[in-house]
Design a protein around this motif. Structure first.
Motif, PDB file in Angstrom:
ATOM      1  N   UNK A 181       0.844  -1.191   0.000  1.00  0.00           N
ATOM      2  CA  UNK A 181       0.000   0.000   0.000  1.00  0.00           C
ATOM      3  C   UNK A 181       0.876   1.236   0.000  1.00  0.00           C
ATOM      4  N   UNK A 182       0.589   2.148  -0.918  1.00  0.00           N
ATOM      5  CA  UNK A 182       1.319   3.408  -1.021  1.00  0.00           C
ATOM      6  C   UNK A 182       0.452   4.541  -0.505  1.00  0.00           C
ATOM      7  N   UNK A 183       1.007   5.358   0.353  1.00  0.00           N
ATOM      8  CA  UNK A 183       0.358   6.586   0.811  1.00  0.00           C
ATOM      9  C   UNK A 183       1.033   7.763   0.127  1.00  0.00           C
ATOM     10  N   UNK A 184       0.237   8.597  -0.554  1.00  0.00           N
ATOM     11  CA  UNK A 184       0.765   9.788  -1.218  1.00  0.00           C
ATOM     12  C   UNK A 184       0.251  11.013  -0.478  1.00  0.00           C
ATOM     13  N   UNK A 185       1.161  11.837  -0.012  1.00  0.00           N
ATOM     14  CA  UNK A 185       0.807  13.077   0.668  1.00  0.00           C
ATOM     15  C   UNK A 185       0.867  14.215  -0.343  1.00  0.00           C
ATOM     16  N   UNK A 186      -0.293  14.775  -0.675  1.00  0.00           N
ATOM     17  CA  UNK A 186      -0.375  15.855  -1.644  1.00  0.00           C
ATOM     18  C   UNK A 186      -0.863  15.356  -2.990  1.00  0.00           C
ATOM     19  N   UNK A 187      -1.892  16.000  -3.533  1.00  0.00           N
ATOM     20  CA  UNK A 187      -2.438  15.625  -4.839  1.00  0.00           C
ATOM     21  C   UNK A 187      -2.336  16.768  -5.825  1.00  0.00           C
ATOM     22  N   UNK A 188      -1.256  17.547  -5.702  1.00  0.00           N
ATOM     23  CA  UNK A 188      -0.922  18.481  -6.763  1.00  0.00           C
ATOM     24  C   UNK A 188      -0.464  17.694  -7.979  1.00  0.00           C
ATOM     25  N   UNK A 189       0.134  18.346  -8.973  1.00  0.00           N
ATOM     26  CA  UNK A 189       0.512  17.633 -10.198  1.00  0.00           C
ATOM     27  C   UNK A 189       1.388  16.404  -9.952  1.00  0.00           C
ATOM     28  N   UNK A 190       2.410  16.528  -9.097  1.00  0.00           N
ATOM     29  CA  UNK A 190       3.324  15.409  -8.888  1.00  0.00           C
ATOM     30  C   UNK A 190       2.653  14.299  -8.082  1.00  0.00           C
ATOM     31  N   UNK A 191       2.003  14.645  -6.977  1.00  0.00           N
ATOM     32  CA  UNK A 191       1.322  13.629  -6.187  1.00  0.00           C
ATOM     33  C   UNK A 191       0.250  12.916  -6.987  1.00  0.00           C
ATOM     34  N   UNK A 192      -0.499  13.664  -7.777  1.00  0.00           N
ATOM     35  CA  UNK A 192      -1.527  13.097  -8.644  1.00  0.00           C
ATOM     36  C   UNK A 192      -0.906  12.072  -9.587  1.00  0.00           C
ATOM     37  N   UNK A 193       0.196  12.451 -10.244  1.00  0.00           N
ATOM     38  CA  UNK A 193       0.815  11.535 -11.198  1.00  0.00           C
ATOM     39  C   UNK A 193       1.463  10.341 -10.496  1.00  0.00           C
ATOM     40  N   UNK A 194       2.013  10.540  -9.298  1.00  0.00           N
ATOM     41  CA  UNK A 194       2.526   9.404  -8.521  1.00  0.00           C
ATOM     42  C   UNK A 194       1.422   8.378  -8.300  1.00  0.00           C
TER      43      UNK A 194
END
Length: 393
Positions: A181-194
């Motif tokens: 499971x991956x947790x991504x902090x931030x859904x700006x352009x980079x977080x969104x693409x991650x």
């Protein structure tokens, strides 16, 4: 030509500036057809102001068409369509040969102790004229630009310049196993693409962001989303979703833009008010970052997990919970994207008929260069559903 220029803290303007010229035999001049507005461009707005000069041309995410080539170039010719990576790497030095293009020894800025030069990104990184302009001089024409085919829209390929390789590297550095499971902090352009890349690879992804429109974007691709209302309940939710252990890996895609540290934010404002000769050393050494996202990443990752930091940090004396990192046996990876290390794999994916990562609809706004001053303000303030802007010179 027209170009977006820095004119002071919080002030971008569109000006008429001299056209770029061939300076070296391996230079190329491209006519920019699209150029992105990046979250890291906002750092020039305020935190990195002491390293900027009035008139600096900004931007580092271009795609365009070759207009002119130097006498020494063998692989480019006028009419070729190319994407230009944001970091300027020679492709042949010791670092580049090891896939560390962001540390290129040919363009390292030894005076400032920083890595490879970047287009449009302050004295710290070479003060090279940037790509939010009608034309751009590109050095190392045989090794730096990435050729792409004619036909598909710019949006299919332009994110090869920064967003895609930056997010790709962040996911690679997360070291995910198939069931992780991956947790991504931030859904700006980079977080969104991650999130999109990890989901495309079949991983479970949880994304934390305070902006409803951004959460909706990643949710549409299959991510589970959490509102960053407060660090404690967010942490509790993450643990509840991961059997109490925490995420196998966390990507911090926020960096020094993180909310939640009013003392650090106040200090950053004070530093920004000082004369450049005083603020430059403070920006390099003082604890002016906002570390809320990084501390949340440390708390939310499971024991033995990995934190991949892709958000940009600038200070050197911020308190780090080293005891907790050591005790939890956390692996920490970070750094500027080594664009050419990943570009072949990414381009292969982009060449498939299906738009797997949704790049052709990734940009929320397509604007003229003349709209740049307002776009910078709207992007900073997260207005009008703005996540990713492409300027069309």
């Amino acid at each position: 030509m027209k170009a977006v220029t820095w004119q002071g803290k919080g002030t971008m303007t569109v000006e008429q500036v001299p056209d770029p010229r061939i300076n070296r035999p391996d230079d190329a001049i491209i006519r920019v057809t699209s150029s992105g507005l990046c979250g890291s461009d906002l750092h020039l707005y305020d935190p990195l102001a002491p390293f900027m000069e009035e008139g600096d041309i900004v931007g580092h995410e271009p795609i365009g068409v070759v207009e002119e080539v130097g006498a020494g170039l063998t692989s480019l010719q006028p009419g070729d369509r190319v994407v230009v990576p944001f970091n300027i790497s020679c492709g042949t030095c010791w670092m580049c040969s090891r896939g560390l293009h962001s540390q290129c020894e040919t363009t390292q800025n030894v005076e400032h102790g920083t890595g490879a030069s970047l287009f449009g990104y302050s004295r710290l990184y070479g003060q090279v004229p940037g790509a939010q302009a009608e034309y751009l001089r590109v050095p190392f024409g045989d090794t730096l630009p990435i050729k792409v085919p004619d036909g598909p829209p710019d949006d299919r390929f332009v994110f090869l310049s920064d967003v895609l390789p930056t997010a790709w590297q962040a996911v690679e550095y997360a070291g995910l196993q198939p069931d992780d499971t991956l947790l991504v902090l931030g859904a700006g352009p980079i977080g969104d693409m991650c999130a999109r890349i990890a989901l495309h690879r079949g991983h479970r992804v949880i994304v934390v962001d305070p902006v409803p429109e951004r959460r909706a974007r990643v949710a549409a691709y299959g991510a589970e989303v959490l509102d960053l209302a407060d660090e404690v309940p967010t942490l509790a939710q993450v643990r509840e979703l991961t059997r109490g252990r925490g995420a196998d890996a966390v990507i911090d895609a926020v960096g020094m833009e993180a909310h939640g540290s009013p003392v650090a934010e106040s200090m950053a404002k004070v530093v920004g008010m000082l004369p450049d000769r005083m603020s430059r050393p403070l920006m390099r050494s003082a604890g002016v970052d906002r570390l809320a996202a990084l501390h949340l990443a440390i708390d939310a990752v499971r024991r033995g997990g990995t934190i991949s930091v892709v958000g940009v940090y600038g200070g050197a004396m911020d308190p780090m919970p080293l005891m907790e990192l050591f005790d939890k046996q956390v692996q920490l990876r970070m750094g500027q994207a080594n664009v050419h290390r990943w570009s072949s794999d990414i381009l292969e994916l982009l060449m498939e008929p299906e738009d797997h990562l949704g790049v052709e609809s990734f940009a929320t706004h397509h604007l003229a260069l003349d709209d740049a001053p307002a776009a910078y303000r709207d992007f900073r303030d997260k207005r009008d559903g703005m996540v990713k802007v492409l300027f069309k010179p």
